[in-house]
Design a protein around this motif. Structure first.
Motif, PDB file in Angstrom:
ATOM      1  N   MET A  57      20.697 -21.838   7.683  1.00  0.00           N
ATOM      2  CA  MET A  57      20.143 -22.387   8.913  1.00  0.00           C
ATOM      3  C   MET A  57      18.725 -22.902   8.624  1.00  0.00           C
ATOM      4  O   MET A  57      17.906 -22.188   8.084  1.00  0.00           O
ATOM      5  CB  MET A  57      20.112 -21.324   9.998  1.00  0.00           C
ATOM      6  N   ILE A  59      17.108 -26.292  13.125  1.00  0.00           N
ATOM      7  CA  ILE A  59      18.192 -25.683  13.907  1.00  0.00           C
ATOM      8  C   ILE A  59      17.681 -24.423  14.605  1.00  0.00           C
ATOM      9  O   ILE A  59      17.993 -24.184  15.777  1.00  0.00           O
ATOM     10  CB  ILE A  59      19.407 -25.374  13.011  1.00  0.00           C
ATOM     11  N   GLN A  60      16.890 -23.643  13.907  1.00  0.00           N
ATOM     12  CA  GLN A  60      16.316 -22.440  14.524  1.00  0.00           C
ATOM     13  C   GLN A  60      15.488 -22.792  15.747  1.00  0.00           C
ATOM     14  O   GLN A  60      15.559 -22.101  16.767  1.00  0.00           O
ATOM     15  CB  GLN A  60      15.450 -21.685  13.507  1.00  0.00           C
ATOM     16  N   GLN A  61      14.713 -23.886  15.667  1.00  0.00           N
ATOM     17  CA  GLN A  61      13.866 -24.266  16.792  1.00  0.00           C
ATOM     18  C   GLN A  61      14.686 -24.639  18.024  1.00  0.00           C
ATOM     19  O   GLN A  61      14.386 -24.201  19.121  1.00  0.00           O
ATOM     20  CB  GLN A  61      12.935 -25.424  16.415  1.00  0.00           C
ATOM     21  N   VAL A  62      15.749 -25.436  17.849  1.00  0.00           N
ATOM     22  CA  VAL A  62      16.541 -25.820  19.022  1.00  0.00           C
ATOM     23  C   VAL A  62      17.293 -24.626  19.593  1.00  0.00           C
ATOM     24  O   VAL A  62      17.394 -24.476  20.808  1.00  0.00           O
ATOM     25  CB  VAL A  62      17.489 -27.013  18.760  1.00  0.00           C
ATOM     26  N   LYS A  63      17.796 -23.749  18.720  1.00  0.00           N
ATOM     27  CA  LYS A  63      18.510 -22.555  19.208  1.00  0.00           C
ATOM     28  C   LYS A  63      17.570 -21.624  19.969  1.00  0.00           C
ATOM     29  O   LYS A  63      17.907 -21.121  21.036  1.00  0.00           O
ATOM     30  CB  LYS A  63      19.157 -21.805  18.041  1.00  0.00           C
ATOM     31  N   LYS A  64      16.393 -21.389  19.405  1.00  0.00           N
ATOM     32  CA  LYS A  64      15.420 -20.492  20.027  1.00  0.00           C
ATOM     33  C   LYS A  64      15.029 -20.987  21.421  1.00  0.00           C
ATOM     34  O   LYS A  64      14.816 -20.197  22.341  1.00  0.00           O
ATOM     35  CB  LYS A  64      14.175 -20.401  19.137  1.00  0.00           C
ATOM     36  N   ASN A  65      14.961 -22.305  21.583  1.00  0.00           N
ATOM     37  CA  ASN A  65      14.568 -22.901  22.863  1.00  0.00           C
ATOM     38  C   ASN A  65      15.763 -23.203  23.776  1.00  0.00           C
ATOM     39  O   ASN A  65      15.593 -23.812  24.828  1.00  0.00           O
ATOM     40  CB  ASN A  65      13.745 -24.163  22.612  1.00  0.00           C
ATOM     41  N   LYS A  66      16.963 -22.784  23.331  1.00  0.00           N
ATOM     42  CA  LYS A  66      18.194 -22.952  24.127  1.00  0.00           C
ATOM     43  C   LYS A  66      18.417 -24.414  24.548  1.00  0.00           C
ATOM     44  O   LYS A  66      18.762 -24.710  25.685  1.00  0.00           O
ATOM     45  CB  LYS A  66      18.173 -22.026  25.348  1.00  0.00           C
ATOM     46  N   PRO A  98      20.563 -27.861  24.169  1.00  0.00           N
ATOM     47  CA  PRO A  98      21.896 -28.290  23.726  1.00  0.00           C
ATOM     48  C   PRO A  98      21.775 -29.285  22.566  1.00  0.00           C
ATOM     49  O   PRO A  98      20.930 -30.176  22.592  1.00  0.00           O
ATOM     50  CB  PRO A  98      22.500 -28.960  24.962  1.00  0.00           C
ATOM     51  N   ILE A 135      21.273 -33.666  13.334  1.00  0.00           N
ATOM     52  CA  ILE A 135      21.371 -32.983  14.619  1.00  0.00           C
ATOM     53  C   ILE A 135      21.346 -34.045  15.706  1.00  0.00           C
ATOM     54  O   ILE A 135      20.602 -35.016  15.613  1.00  0.00           O
ATOM     55  CB  ILE A 135      20.221 -31.956  14.771  1.00  0.00           C
ATOM     56  N   ASP A 170      14.575 -33.939  25.133  1.00  0.00           N
ATOM     57  CA  ASP A 170      14.477 -32.607  24.518  1.00  0.00           C
ATOM     58  C   ASP A 170      13.758 -32.705  23.177  1.00  0.00           C
ATOM     59  O   ASP A 170      12.937 -31.850  22.844  1.00  0.00           O
ATOM     60  CB  ASP A 170      15.866 -31.990  24.330  1.00  0.00           C
TER      61      ASP A 170
END
Length: 156
Positions: free
Chosen positions: A1, A5-12, A14, A135, A141
């Motif tokens: 990862m 990817i970590q940044q978008v996941k952490k900030n929820k 889509p 991505i 966003d």
């Protein structure tokens, strides 16, 4: 990862991930990604690091179908001049390698300008932080996560 990817996941936020087999002999990274993923080159954006005369390093995010307008990005950043940053300086600052440089998840978030053409699109594709991985994300966003401004910085 990757950090992107970590940044978008952490900030929820889509997002979608799109992987392809990168050919190490190809240096036109954005064109290769657009072709292999079947994405219009105007929808896939490259991340370019510039050096300005007064603000240091900054990021321009432009469609692979165009080129970065150095005068326009300088103006957007409130600088007199901008030039492409040295490859090694860009890689050190962002934490990514050329061809896998993402506007997201950088080691030190640089001032970022996204070409205004992104606002006409439902989603844009940017590097997810390594060659062969893109991505897809809503333009607003992307701007929110990178604290970016939209400005016409691309030319044909």
């Amino acid at each position: 990862m990757t950090p992107a990817i970590q940044q978008v996941k952490k900030n929820k936020i889509p997002f979608g991930l799109h992987e392809y087999d990168h050919d190490p002999g190809i240096l036109a990274y954005g064109q290769e990604a657009a072709q292999k993923l079947g994405i219009a080159p105007g929808h896939l954006f490259k991340t370019l690091v510039v050096l300005t005369n007064n603000r240091g390093l900054a990021v321009g995010v432009v469609p692979v179908s165009g080129k970065l307008d150095l005068k326009a990005i300088a103006k957007a950043l409130g600088a007199k001049k901008a030039a492409m940053a040295d490859k090694h300086q860009a890689e050190r600052s962002t934490g990514y390698i050329t061809g896998g440089m993402s506007p997201l998840g950088q080691k030190k978030q640089l001032p970022t300008i996204i070409d205004a053409s992104a606002l006409d699109l439902d989603r844009v594709f940017v590097s997810a932080g390594r060659r062969g991985l893109q991505i897809s994300i809503f333009p607003k966003d992307l701007a929110s996560l990178t604290q970016a401004l939209f400005y016409g910085i691309s030319k044909q």
